[in-house]
Design an enzyme around this catalytic site. Structure first.
Site, PDB file in Angstrom:
ATOM      1  N   THR A 181       0.906  -1.183  -0.050  1.00 21.18           N
ATOM      2  CA  THR A 181       0.190  -0.149  -0.069  1.00 21.18           C
ATOM      3  C   THR A 181       0.827   1.161  -0.054  1.00 21.18           C
ATOM      4  O   THR A 181       1.914   1.310   0.638  1.00 21.18           O
ATOM      5  CB  THR A 181      -0.895   0.049   1.399  1.00 21.18           C
ATOM      6  N   THR A 232      -0.701   2.026   7.051  1.00 20.88           N
ATOM      7  CA  THR A 232      -0.370   0.746   6.181  1.00 20.88           C
ATOM      8  C   THR A 232      -0.365  -0.430   7.018  1.00 20.88           C
ATOM      9  O   THR A 232       0.024  -0.333   8.183  1.00 20.88           O
ATOM     10  CB  THR A 232       0.577   0.651   4.892  1.00 20.88           C
ATOM     11  N   GLY A 235      -5.811  -4.078   7.608  1.00 18.91           N
ATOM     12  CA  GLY A 235      -6.806  -3.161   7.362  1.00 18.91           C
ATOM     13  C   GLY A 235      -7.577  -3.438   8.416  1.00 18.91           C
ATOM     14  O   GLY A 235      -8.381  -2.332   9.015  1.00 18.91           O
TER      15      GLY A 235
HETATM   16  N1  ASP Z   1      -3.985  -1.608   4.681  1.00 13.43           N
HETATM   17  C1  ASP Z   1      -4.326  -2.155   3.543  1.00 13.43           C
HETATM   18  C2  ASP Z   1      -5.631  -3.101   3.536  1.00 13.43           C
HETATM   19  O1  ASP Z   1      -5.862  -3.968   4.564  1.00 13.43           O
HETATM   20  C3  ASP Z   1      -3.116  -3.354   3.248  1.00 13.43           C
HETATM   21  C4  ASP Z   1      -1.781  -2.840   3.349  1.00 13.43           C
HETATM   22  O2  ASP Z   1      -1.463  -1.616   3.936  1.00 13.43           O
HETATM   23  O3  ASP Z   1      -0.863  -3.658   2.819  1.00 13.43           O
HETATM   24  O4  ASP Z   1      -6.363  -2.873   2.554  1.00 13.43           O
END
Ligand code: ASP
Length: 321
Positions: A181, A232, A235
């Protein structure tokens, strides 16, 4: 007030495999440079964070735009958010596909009476705004396909699904897929702050799943009076903890520095809810905070003529530019 402008970016928190480290570091340094140049050119922090994120959305080393991870049925479903710390206006999108730059679509949402558009409505806005529509599958990389195959094999072996249990959240999130992300926070000489975050989500997510990234307070927050944060990581965990907002509240009400607030919030979240995450912060006085409870998180920022960057815990490298 006269501050030194900064453009700070991250390229995702997680158990990043060693062979992806160099590519990610190159990508975050490039994004910080591009965002910083844009800030010098237009003097607008929203332009700077949008441009920094756009550069990572095109880079297959990151899980955003081209290179996004896939849902359990093999599709891309992207999400993004952008926020202006001067006005607290935000633009957010979810469940979008077949465009290179969800972050630019999120910015277009700021022109509507709403904060957040998802699915068909968001895609209709993309069409109205003349955003280039790609052929189905054009955003899918081999890396994302392989990650989904591994995820499916894990399912057949009966591994727990991350979305279903907290323990599973930790284990599964550690093991599979791309962690990339992307996010950016910028501050200008007058203390204007903007934040942008963009993602493909997590490998094997159920179709229709919405994560933290497009949510104001979870994935993104900007307020000139306090600071800006992009997050990030897992989530489902970040969302329940309102991680971006939590960091800013610690700065505002506990008087913590950007670094303390970022580190303490990520740690408290992981202690309480198990899932891991990372965050980047710039406070209203231009101080930087970077922390993550995952194994790695690529980050970089450009301030004056020095590039700062790192990806391992407690790593802080510098380079004159
Ligand atoms: N936060 C993002 C999600 O869960 C994934 C990530 O940050 O790698 O969609």
């Amino acid at each position: 007030m006269s501050l030194e402008p900064i453009v700070l970016v991250h390229g995702g928190a997680g158990d990043i495999p060693r062979e992806r480290v160099e590519g990610k570091l190159e990508g975050v340094r490039l994004a910080a440079t591009i965002g910083y140049r844009k800030l010098q050119e237009t003097g607008n922090v929203l332009d700077a964070v949008e441009e920094a994120v756009r550069s990572m959305e095109l880079d297959p080393y990151f899980n955003a735009g081209y290179g996004s991870v896939l849902t359990s049925d093999g599709n891309v479903e992207m999400e993004a958010s952008i926020m202006n710390g001067a006005t607290l206006r935000a633009g957010c999108v979810s469940l979008v596909n077949d465009i290179y730059h969800p972050i630019s679509l999120a910015r277009k949402v700021m022109k509507t009476p709403h904060n957040f558009l998802a699915g068909d409505g968001a895609m209709r806005l993309a069409e109205q705004e003349g955003i280039q529509k790609l052929e189905p599958g054009q955003l899918v990389t081999d890396y994302a396909r392989i990650a989904l195959e591994e995820w499916r094999e894990g399912q057949l072996r009966g591994e727990m699904e991350y979305a279903r249990t907290e323990i599973g959240a930790k284990n599964k999130y550690k093991d599979k897929g791309e962690f990339g992300t992307v996010g950016a926070v910028a501050i200008d000489i007058e203390g204007n702050i903007a934040v942008a975050t963009s993602t493909g989500g997590i490998t094997g997510k159920l179709p229709g799943r919405v994560g933290d990234t497009p949510l104001v307070g979870a994935g993104t927050y900007a307020d000139n009076r306090v600071g800006g944060v992009s997050t990030t990581g897992h989530g489902e965990t970040i969302m329940r903890y309102s991680l971006a907002h939590e960091i800013l509240k610690r700065i505002e009400f506990l008087g913590q520095s950007a670094q303390e607030a970022t580190k303490n919030s990520c740690r408290s979240m992981t202690e309480r809810l198990i899932g891991t995450a990372g965050a980047i912060t710039i406070d209203f006085e231009g101080r930087v905070g970077i922390s993550f409870t995952s194994e790695r998180m690529a980050w970089a920022y450009l301030k004056g003529n020095t590039m700062h960057y790192g990806i391992e815990q407690d790593q802080h490298l510098t380079q004159r530019v």
